[in-house]
Design a protein around this motif. Sequence first.
Motif, PDB file in Angstrom:
ATOM      1  N   ALA A   1       0.689  -1.133  -0.193  1.00 42.27           N
ATOM      2  CA  ALA A   1       0.152  -0.083   0.065  1.00 42.27           C
ATOM      3  C   ALA A   1       0.805   1.286  -0.124  1.00 42.27           C
ATOM      4  N   VAL A   2       0.129   2.390  -0.488  1.00 46.96           N
ATOM      5  CA  VAL A   2       1.004   3.681  -0.825  1.00 46.96           C
ATOM      6  C   VAL A   2       0.208   4.402   0.033  1.00 46.96           C
ATOM      7  N   HIS A   3       1.115   5.372   1.136  1.00 52.29           N
ATOM      8  CA  HIS A   3       0.794   6.252   2.025  1.00 52.29           C
ATOM      9  C   HIS A   3       1.401   7.541   1.688  1.00 52.29           C
ATOM     10  N   VAL A   4       0.632   8.688   1.711  1.00 52.01           N
ATOM     11  CA  VAL A   4       1.217  10.030   1.410  1.00 52.01           C
ATOM     12  C   VAL A   4       1.131  10.708   2.673  1.00 52.01           C
ATOM     13  N   ALA A   5       2.503  11.121   3.254  1.00 59.47           N
ATOM     14  CA  ALA A   5       2.679  12.019   4.471  1.00 59.47           C
ATOM     15  C   ALA A   5       2.477  13.174   4.062  1.00 59.47           C
ATOM     16  N   VAL A   6       1.716  14.238   4.790  1.00 58.44           N
ATOM     17  CA  VAL A   6       1.499  15.819   4.559  1.00 58.44           C
ATOM     18  C   VAL A   6       1.589  16.583   5.769  1.00 58.44           C
ATOM     19  N   THR A   7       2.038  17.811   5.568  1.00 57.40           N
ATOM     20  CA  THR A   7       1.547  18.690   6.601  1.00 57.40           C
ATOM     21  C   THR A   7       0.491  19.755   5.928  1.00 57.40           C
ATOM     22  N   VAL A   8      -0.388  20.098   6.857  1.00 61.28           N
ATOM     23  CA  VAL A   8      -1.649  20.790   6.069  1.00 61.28           C
ATOM     24  C   VAL A   8      -1.105  22.470   6.234  1.00 61.28           C
ATOM     25  N   ASP A   9      -1.457  22.987   4.943  1.00 61.52           N
ATOM     26  CA  ASP A   9      -0.987  24.470   4.941  1.00 61.52           C
ATOM     27  C   ASP A   9      -1.743  25.277   5.974  1.00 61.52           C
ATOM     28  N   GLY A  10      -1.113  26.166   6.534  1.00 59.24           N
ATOM     29  CA  GLY A  10      -1.707  27.048   7.605  1.00 59.24           C
ATOM     30  C   GLY A  10      -1.877  26.371   9.244  1.00 59.24           C
ATOM     31  N   ASP A  11      -1.174  25.101   9.269  1.00 58.44           N
ATOM     32  CA  ASP A  11      -1.089  24.607  10.574  1.00 58.44           C
ATOM     33  C   ASP A  11      -0.085  25.295  11.261  1.00 58.44           C
ATOM     34  N   PRO A  12      -0.368  25.938  12.572  1.00 57.33           N
ATOM     35  CA  PRO A  12       0.710  26.573  13.212  1.00 57.33           C
ATOM     36  C   PRO A  12       1.821  25.501  13.658  1.00 57.33           C
ATOM     37  N   GLY A  13       1.342  24.179  13.888  1.00 60.88           N
ATOM     38  CA  GLY A  13       2.362  23.458  14.362  1.00 60.88           C
ATOM     39  C   GLY A  13       2.939  22.500  13.426  1.00 60.88           C
ATOM     40  N   ALA A  14       2.931  22.966  12.327  1.00 63.68           N
ATOM     41  CA  ALA A  14       3.499  22.178  11.014  1.00 63.68           C
ATOM     42  C   ALA A  14       5.084  21.917  11.434  1.00 63.68           C
ATOM     43  N   ASP A  15       5.704  23.015  11.512  1.00 65.54           N
ATOM     44  CA  ASP A  15       7.228  23.050  11.921  1.00 65.54           C
ATOM     45  C   ASP A  15       7.428  21.966  12.965  1.00 65.54           C
ATOM     46  N   LEU A  16       6.864  22.067  14.194  1.00 65.00           N
ATOM     47  CA  LEU A  16       6.849  21.116  15.266  1.00 65.00           C
ATOM     48  C   LEU A  16       6.772  19.664  14.814  1.00 65.00           C
ATOM     49  N   TRP A  17       5.504  19.372  14.222  1.00 67.03           N
ATOM     50  CA  TRP A  17       5.531  17.906  13.462  1.00 67.03           C
ATOM     51  C   TRP A  17       6.375  17.627  12.697  1.00 67.03           C
ATOM     52  N   ARG A  18       6.870  18.663  11.599  1.00 66.20           N
ATOM     53  CA  ARG A  18       7.895  18.238  10.647  1.00 66.20           C
ATOM     54  C   ARG A  18       9.439  17.650  11.432  1.00 66.20           C
ATOM     55  N   ALA A  19       9.502  18.342  12.622  1.00 66.80           N
ATOM     56  CA  ALA A  19      10.908  18.225  13.114  1.00 66.80           C
ATOM     57  C   ALA A  19      10.758  16.901  14.083  1.00 66.80           C
TER      58      ALA A  19
END
Length: 465
Positions: A427-445
């Motif tokens: 199976a294929v899974h696409v990992a994303v961060t949502v635009d405008g999410d203020p916590g995106a940088d923390l999740w990415r880290a």
Amino acid sequence: MTAPVLPADVEERFAAARQIADAVLFEGYVLYPYRASAAKNRLRWQFGVLVPPGYGVDRAEHAYQRTECLVEPRGADARLAVELRFLRTRRRTVQRAAEDGTFGPAEALELRDRRLVPWDEGVEERVVVDVPVADLRGDGIEHPFSLAAADDEEAVHEDGVLVGRLLYRRERVEGVIRLSATEVPGPYAALRLSAVVANTSAWAPHDGAERDDALAHSLISAHVLLGLAPGSFVSVTDPPEWAMAAVAECRNEHCWPVLVDGPGRDDVMLASPIILEDRPQVAPESPGVLYDATEIDEILALRTAALTDEEKREARGTDARAGAVVDLADSLPPEVLDRLHGAVRALREVTDTRAAATERPETPWWDPGGDPHVDPETDHVVVDGVHVAAGSRVVLRPGQRRTDAQDAFLHGRTALVEAVLHDVDGAVHVAVTVDGDPGADLWRAQGRFRYFQPDEIAPVPEAAG
């Protein structure tokens, strides 16, 4: 029995492994709220109990444990060191002193700082064997051991006045360690090592006998440390390809062997009644022994500190180890409690690995597991005729199969693709961060993303055009 002695080099290697072995030895020894009167402390000794064979019949208790694993001794002078460790019960009864100097039975002795009650303590016992590996071939060896019954007493004083005494009773315990080794077919100089520990006590249950009576003659929390010098053990949890078939034939009953030496070494193994991973570690944040590894240290320490003075008094009189837990909880400074709160190992591991990747660009942070054909940072998936990969922008369209109502709020939102991953099922899974999410940088880290399947996303119009 004479005091157990191991060669100095083996003793040094085992000393490092005993931190893990001690956690096994005392797991569940006494549970919060650390009082003998607590219901959870009335049915004790749940792990690694080897009962007398006459008691184990028709009961869910065992009289033996078997460990089998592969070893690769180097040279004809290789030796195997074995250390069997277990707890032996020491039954404590309480007596009150009378004015005439005699003693009579009592349910408890009430002192200012503690309340002494009847209790079964656990005394640490060790049996060691140091033998040439060559002697284990064929029928191997047997090492019987016997621990004699013993009685002790302790006077109890308060303000210089004799107020009572504690009587201690240890029953006779007998057992045997059986060691043997057979050659593993094939070109590798490996042996299948078998280590069996058995309770051979002659005690048999009488009418009305209970489990506590059998425990007095049992090996409790029994586990074995194995050391090979010179040579190495083969992991049973994650064996190399050449050893997989031979490891699959190993019989491990009522225990599981894991490597417990440091990185780059594989000459010490622990056969534990609690299933562990190879090279387990005690959490560095843990302030001390709490006897319950399934609990969260912070919660347990806070709840223990919140016990009433009367509850703490009873805990201190239940067992010296229980009293030490209460004293530990009462003395923890704020900075230690803060250390217990919010330790995020995933963040630490991702940070450490990314730092290593900065020094060695060929090592990706996501760890491909040795498969050079899988790379989430460069892999792609075709959606509506467009190649979608890390860096692509997509529109989210969560499907009806989603059960989380909050996913509905993401419908129509745009997102940045962080990675495209393929699982073992294809199976294929696409990992994303949502635009405008203020916590995106923390999740990415932290390497944490939202995951969608290809039919739940669409390329943004600009990318599609």
